[in-house]
Design an enzyme around this catalytic site. Structure first.
Site, PDB file in Angstrom:
ATOM      1  N   LYS A 224      74.849  59.377  25.321  1.00  0.00           N
ATOM      2  CA  LYS A 224      75.886  59.652  26.525  1.00  0.00           C
ATOM      3  C   LYS A 224      77.760  59.632  26.239  1.00  0.00           C
ATOM      4  O   LYS A 224      78.289  59.719  25.297  1.00  0.00           O
ATOM      5  CB  LYS A 224      75.444  58.396  27.337  1.00  0.00           C
ATOM      6  CG  LYS A 224      74.558  58.376  27.481  1.00  0.00           C
ATOM      7  CD  LYS A 224      73.804  57.424  28.964  1.00  0.00           C
ATOM      8  CE  LYS A 224      72.372  57.883  29.242  1.00  0.00           C
ATOM      9  NZ  LYS A 224      71.782  56.848  30.506  1.00  0.00           N
ATOM     10  N   ARG A 264      66.789  52.435  24.986  1.00  0.00           N
ATOM     11  CA  ARG A 264      66.011  54.105  24.767  1.00  0.00           C
ATOM     12  C   ARG A 264      67.087  54.992  23.934  1.00  0.00           C
ATOM     13  O   ARG A 264      68.321  55.153  24.325  1.00  0.00           O
ATOM     14  CB  ARG A 264      66.174  54.379  26.156  1.00  0.00           C
ATOM     15  CG  ARG A 264      65.674  55.801  26.415  1.00  0.00           C
ATOM     16  CD  ARG A 264      65.635  55.238  28.145  1.00  0.00           C
ATOM     17  NE  ARG A 264      64.740  56.909  28.888  1.00  0.00           N
ATOM     18  CZ  ARG A 264      65.767  58.103  28.465  1.00  0.00           C
ATOM     19  NH1 ARG A 264      67.100  58.253  27.716  1.00  0.00           N
ATOM     20  NH2 ARG A 264      65.553  59.224  28.991  1.00  0.00           N
TER      21      ARG A 264
HETATM   22  N1  PMM Z   1      68.888  57.329  31.026  1.00  0.00           N
HETATM   23  C1  PMM Z   1      68.270  59.278  31.143  1.00  0.00           C
HETATM   24  C2  PMM Z   1      66.828  59.194  31.804  1.00  0.00           C
HETATM   25  N2  PMM Z   1      66.940  57.820  31.820  1.00  0.00           N
HETATM   26  N3  PMM Z   1      66.406  55.304  32.069  1.00  0.00           N
HETATM   27  C3  PMM Z   1      66.706  54.324  31.822  1.00  0.00           C
HETATM   28  N4  PMM Z   1      65.531  53.277  32.025  1.00  0.00           N
HETATM   29  N5  PMM Z   1      67.984  54.139  31.719  1.00  0.00           N
HETATM   30  C4  PMM Z   1      68.667  54.911  31.187  1.00  0.00           C
HETATM   31  O1  PMM Z   1      69.871  54.686  30.622  1.00  0.00           O
HETATM   32  C5  PMM Z   1      68.645  56.221  31.693  1.00  0.00           C
HETATM   33  C6  PMM Z   1      66.823  57.211  31.547  1.00  0.00           C
HETATM   34  C7  PMM Z   1      69.467  60.205  30.732  1.00  0.00           C
HETATM   35  O2  PMM Z   1      69.347  60.596  29.350  1.00  0.00           O
HETATM   36  P1  PMM Z   1      68.438  61.531  28.624  1.00  0.00           P
HETATM   37  O3  PMM Z   1      69.164  62.406  30.101  1.00  0.00           O
HETATM   38  O4  PMM Z   1      69.063  61.391  27.969  1.00  0.00           O
HETATM   39  O5  PMM Z   1      66.898  61.177  29.151  1.00  0.00           O
END
Ligand code: PMM
Length: 285
Positions: A224, A264
């Protein structure tokens, strides 16, 4: 945080932080946009993540990067369903969606956990659906759609404010007849949190404040923007997402040692080792 994780329906304690690998079936995610947009590539990538040691694979069909617009529901379903169906035969799958219809179809296709970045705020039918079906449900801290979420990154005390807003969403699940034991909480790193402010760091450092709600904590810090900001070169240009994995694994080690239930992450391999290091660290009196 305590050494035991609170009971979670459907996911018995394995004595360490779980690694949730990310499969974004999107053309435009900030971290891996377009790489896994076709179903066969997404499936192959998910299988690789399981083979690398992921405990859960999280499948999403809508980008939530800052500025992103909503995807059409039919398109979201088209993206995720074949991927969920195939991967669910190989291991535990979670569905990353803000829509009850998508969650329901994904659960029918084999998903075992619903990961809703809006904490039930985006779709009024989501909380009744997960409550009625007692599905493991990630309640993430969210203050509105990605298109302008960073305009809502204002806090008196970010840790106390996020905790209070998540507690309200837990109450909403319980009010809908849900089970306390189905809930996972997530501070929503990067969602209405400024990468150049203390927001994300304060939440990560004080995860125990979130854990005090009595539920397992999931952390999504991988790649991030706050890490890009931290790792900026002398010219001040943020480090690009693809070069943030070592820092992401360092965060994994730190939050797993602090008692996070799951991380995650995108790259998985180093995180799988990091959670084992953290488990041993926690076991040491
Ligand atoms: N961040 C993203 C997408 N889904 N779900 C949860 N539970 N927590 C998060 O911090 C989160 C998520 C965005 O990141 P990406 O675009 O790399 O998927």
């Amino acid at each position: 945080m305590t050494s035991q994780f609170p009971e979670l329906l459907g996911f018995p304690d394995i004595g360490r932080c779980r690694v949730m690998g990310v499969v974004n079936v999107t053309p435009d995610s900030f971290s891996d946009g377009g790489q896994w947009f076709e179903a066969d590539k997404a499936i192959a990538h998910g299988l690789e993540l399981f083979a690398a040691g992921a405990d859960i694979v999280d499948v999403g069909g809508e980008s939530t990067r800052p500025g992103a617009l909503r995807v059409d529901p039919a398109e979201e379903l088209r993206r995720v369903l074949p991927v969920v169906r195939e991967l669910a035969a190989a291991g535990p799958v979670s569905i990353d969606t803000m829509r009850a219809d998508v969650a329901e179809a994904a659960v029918r296709a084999g998903a075992r956990l619903v990961n809703d970045v809006s904490g039930g705020l985006a779709d009024p039918r989501m909380v009744p659906f997960v409550a009625a079906n007692r599905l493991p449900y990630v309640v993430m801290h969210w203050r509105g759609p990605s298109v302008d979420m960073q305009t809502r990154a204002h806090y008196d005390d970010v840790v106390a404010d996020v905790r209070r807003e998540i507690a309200a969403r837990i109450d909403a699940v319980l009010a809908a007849g849900g089970d306390f034991r189905q809930i996972i909480v997530d501070p929503g790193i990067g969602f209405a949190k400024r990468p150049d402010a203390d927001h994300n760091w304060a939440l990560l450092k004080h995860l125990d404040q979130l854990a005090a709600l009595g539920r397992p904590v999931l952390v999504g810090a991988s790649r991030k923007a706050f890490l890009g900001h931290l790792l900026a070169g002398p010219d001040g240009v943020p480090r690009p997402p693809a070069f943030r994995d070592h820092a992401s694994s360092a965060i994994t080690a730190l939050v797993a040692a602090a008692g996070a239930w799951a991380v995650r992450v995108h790259a998985v391999v180093a995180d799988v080792d990091a959670v084992r290091v953290a488990a041993r660290w926690r076991a040491q009196p």
